[in-house]
Design a protein around this motif. Sequence first.
Motif, short mmCIF file in Angstrom:
data_model
loop_
_atom_site.label_atom_id
_atom_site.label_comp_id
_atom_site.label_asym_id
_atom_site.label_seq_id
_atom_site.Cartn_x
_atom_site.Cartn_y
_atom_site.Cartn_z
N PHE A 7 8.81 36.63 6.66
CA PHE A 7 9.26 35.09 7.36
C PHE A 7 9.75 35.64 8.83
CE2 PHE A 7 12.19 32.19 9.16
CZ PHE A 7 11.42 31.41 9.55
N MET A 8 10.59 36.34 8.79
CA MET A 8 11.14 37.23 10.03
C MET A 8 10.02 37.98 10.73
SD MET A 8 14.01 35.73 10.48
CE MET A 8 14.44 36.55 11.88
N LEU A 9 9.60 38.71 10.20
CA LEU A 9 8.48 39.71 10.85
C LEU A 9 7.48 38.77 11.20
CD1 LEU A 9 7.71 42.60 7.85
CD2 LEU A 9 9.00 42.73 10.16
N SER A 10 6.86 37.71 10.65
CA SER A 10 5.87 36.92 11.11
C SER A 10 6.17 36.03 12.37
CB SER A 10 5.27 35.90 9.99
OG SER A 10 4.47 35.12 10.69
N LEU A 11 7.56 35.75 12.30
CA LEU A 11 8.01 35.13 13.50
C LEU A 11 8.32 35.83 14.76
CD1 LEU A 11 9.39 32.35 14.47
CD2 LEU A 11 11.57 33.14 13.54
N SER A 12 8.65 37.10 14.57
CA SER A 12 9.21 37.68 15.65
C SER A 12 8.68 39.06 16.03
CB SER A 12 10.81 38.01 15.45
OG SER A 12 11.14 38.80 14.37
N LEU A 13 7.64 39.71 15.14
CA LEU A 13 7.46 41.17 15.35
C LEU A 13 6.58 41.18 16.49
CD1 LEU A 13 6.98 43.90 14.04
CD2 LEU A 13 5.11 43.35 12.93
N SER A 14 5.47 40.37 16.77
CA SER A 14 4.69 40.33 17.84
C SER A 14 5.40 40.28 19.26
CB SER A 14 3.65 39.06 18.05
OG SER A 14 2.80 39.50 16.78
N ALA A 15 6.57 39.39 19.15
CA ALA A 15 7.62 39.43 20.44
C ALA A 15 8.21 40.51 20.78
CB ALA A 15 8.40 37.86 20.07
N THR A 28 1.66 40.96 11.38
CA THR A 28 2.14 39.65 11.67
C THR A 28 1.41 38.72 10.80
OG1 THR A 28 2.92 40.31 13.85
CG2 THR A 28 2.89 38.06 13.30
N ALA A 29 0.18 38.63 10.84
CA ALA A 29 -0.78 37.65 10.01
C ALA A 29 -0.46 37.73 8.72
CB ALA A 29 -2.19 38.06 10.48
N ILE A 30 -0.51 39.09 8.12
CA ILE A 30 -0.35 39.19 6.83
C ILE A 30 1.15 38.75 6.33
CG2 ILE A 30 -0.07 41.00 4.95
CD1 ILE A 30 -2.14 42.82 6.27
N ALA A 31 2.05 39.02 7.07
CA ALA A 31 3.33 38.40 6.65
C ALA A 31 3.64 37.01 6.50
CB ALA A 31 4.40 39.06 7.60
N GLY A 32 2.38 36.31 7.60
CA GLY A 32 2.69 34.89 7.59
C GLY A 32 2.15 34.36 6.29
N PHE A 33 1.21 35.12 5.26
CA PHE A 33 0.63 34.36 4.37
C PHE A 33 1.52 34.64 3.08
CE2 PHE A 33 -3.50 35.17 6.71
CZ PHE A 33 -3.84 33.84 6.83
N VAL A 34 2.64 35.29 3.20
CA VAL A 34 3.44 35.71 2.08
C VAL A 34 4.15 34.35 1.58
CG1 VAL A 34 5.39 36.86 1.48
CG2 VAL A 34 3.84 38.07 2.80
N ASN A 46 3.18 26.41 10.28
CA ASN A 46 3.81 25.87 11.38
C ASN A 46 4.53 26.95 12.30
OD1 ASN A 46 3.32 23.36 10.60
ND2 ASN A 46 4.73 22.94 8.99
N ILE A 47 5.05 28.10 11.54
CA ILE A 47 5.83 29.19 12.41
C ILE A 47 5.02 29.59 13.33
CG2 ILE A 47 6.83 31.21 11.82
CD1 ILE A 47 8.40 28.84 10.92
N ARG A 48 3.53 29.60 13.37
CA ARG A 48 2.52 30.39 14.29
C ARG A 48 3.02 29.77 15.62
NH1 ARG A 48 -1.64 29.88 10.34
NH2 ARG A 48 -2.71 28.58 11.77
N LEU A 49 3.25 28.39 15.78
CA LEU A 49 3.32 27.84 16.84
C LEU A 49 4.57 28.31 17.96
CD1 LEU A 49 2.81 24.13 16.09
CD2 LEU A 49 1.32 25.85 17.42
N PHE A 50 5.63 28.66 17.02
CA PHE A 50 6.91 29.21 17.75
C PHE A 50 6.88 30.82 17.95
CE2 PHE A 50 11.61 30.29 18.12
CZ PHE A 50 11.98 29.13 18.85
N ARG A 51 5.85 31.38 17.22
CA ARG A 51 5.64 32.83 17.69
C ARG A 51 5.08 32.95 18.84
NH1 ARG A 51 1.04 34.99 14.29
NH2 ARG A 51 2.24 34.25 12.82
N TYR A 52 4.29 32.22 19.55
CA TYR A 52 3.70 32.35 20.81
C TYR A 52 4.97 32.15 21.88
CZ TYR A 52 -0.84 31.94 18.39
OH TYR A 52 -1.76 32.09 17.66
N VAL A 53 5.95 31.04 21.51
CA VAL A 53 7.03 30.92 22.48
C VAL A 53 7.78 32.13 22.48
CG1 VAL A 53 8.97 29.51 22.78
CG2 VAL A 53 6.92 28.36 21.98
N LEU A 54 8.01 32.72 21.33
CA LEU A 54 8.79 33.97 21.55
C LEU A 54 8.25 35.20 22.21
CD1 LEU A 54 10.52 34.31 17.88
CD2 LEU A 54 11.36 33.36 19.85
N ILE A 55 6.80 35.26 22.01
CA ILE A 55 6.24 36.07 22.94
C ILE A 55 6.21 35.88 24.32
CG2 ILE A 55 3.65 36.96 23.38
CD1 ILE A 55 2.91 36.39 20.41
#
Length: 460
Positions: free
Chosen positions: A293-301, A391-397, A406-415
């Motif tokens: 969950f943390m990787l999916s949320l913040s790794l790209s950012a 990041t995408a794989i971590a989001g499916f865990v 839902n988390i994908r939306l906030f990921r763009y904000v962090l980027i």
Amino acid sequence: MRPYRFSTDTVARLLEQHFGRSADLALVPIRIGSGQGMLCYLKTMTNAGFLTENVTKPLLQAHRQGNFPPDGLGLDALREFLFGGLVTLLLGDPQSLSALLSQGYAGLLLDGEPNMLIIDVKELEKRPIGEPTTQNVIKGPKEAFTESADTNMSLIRRRIINERLRFEKFVVGSQTKTPVYLTFMEGEADERVLRDIRDFLQDNSMVSLFDSGSLEQLFRSKRTLLFPAVYHSERPDSICSCLLDKRVGLIVNGSPFVLIVPALFADFFKSPEDEYQWSVIGSLIRSLRYLAFMLSLSLSALYVAVTCYHQELIPTLLLTSIAAQRTGIPFPAVVEMFLMEITFELLREAGTRMPRLVGQSISIAGALVLGEAAVQAGIVSNITVIVVALTAIAGFVSPVYSFGANIRLFRYVLIILGSLFGLFGVIVGIAFLAVQLTQIETFGIPYFSPMSRLGRRRSS
């Protein structure tokens, strides 16, 4: 005041006013003893074979053999004489007849009688119980809920053989009249939560309700827009576990997903399979889900922030490799990241909406071909493809797909924050999200509450 007397002509006109000249409305004249009667029902809502064997045939046989009760005893005696094994009731108000026919009942009336006999003849086709499609497990039960509320209640009752298990029926939707069942353990569930949900279902002014997802959206508040306020599952064992944990369930007729309220943050990282294996392994896997969950949320950012502002944090050899890969890339890291994120979103949606036989192959082939082609064309770098894929794989865990979506939306904000302010922006964004999570309450229960605190509701 003279009591109302039923008439076949009057009832026929009334039903034609309500249903018009609908092709599935059946008005069958029939002789009952020495009187004239009528059998009315909707062909699309009743089982024709069951109606013939248990209603029409007994009436005809009794009429031919002269086995009817003496004239004057009415439909009440007829009910005991011929239909003692069926679910029946006597109706005195003809205005309620159309609603009962829409629910799969048949009406039997006799001219001059003050009541009408209503017979339960609904036995519609149902999808058989299959395996879960969204919460698969290797070890554990393979049954899943169906679109029939009666079947779903049966699956729950079979697992919780307890006289304190309750099902309360509500009708939601002014046009659809959808049955919704509130299920809970008497004496265990929080009375304030029960009262709030009962008031909500009774006062709700919805026009239509086809799936539990519509109810799920109504439970959202401004503070729970990103995170689901209701837990849903198609697995009976998961729902039964929540009911025993003093939670409340909502079963919507026509939906294969049962809702559980209140929902907690930890619910979306639990899998039913955790209960069927060694506790140490289950705890490790659950911890892995939190990490994912943390990787999916913040790794790209974090990648954007480090490559743009904090190159000194990257080991020299890795930094040299990244710089070599980015040579000739025409876009900055943030644009490159957004291009790949949007591409993966398109592939995910295409794989979901395409037919099952080709959807998975399109997702895999599309990701490989597009990723490789983008790298060869010099549009993105290899490291960006790796980061976005991870990041995408971590989001499916997460065992609950909607939570990761839902988390994908906030990921763009962090980027965006990472591209503007570096690691400081990413940390501030995550801290803001954590503060918001600690302030969320679902039916008065803090979102981060452990399961053991459900029985000790925080005073308000």
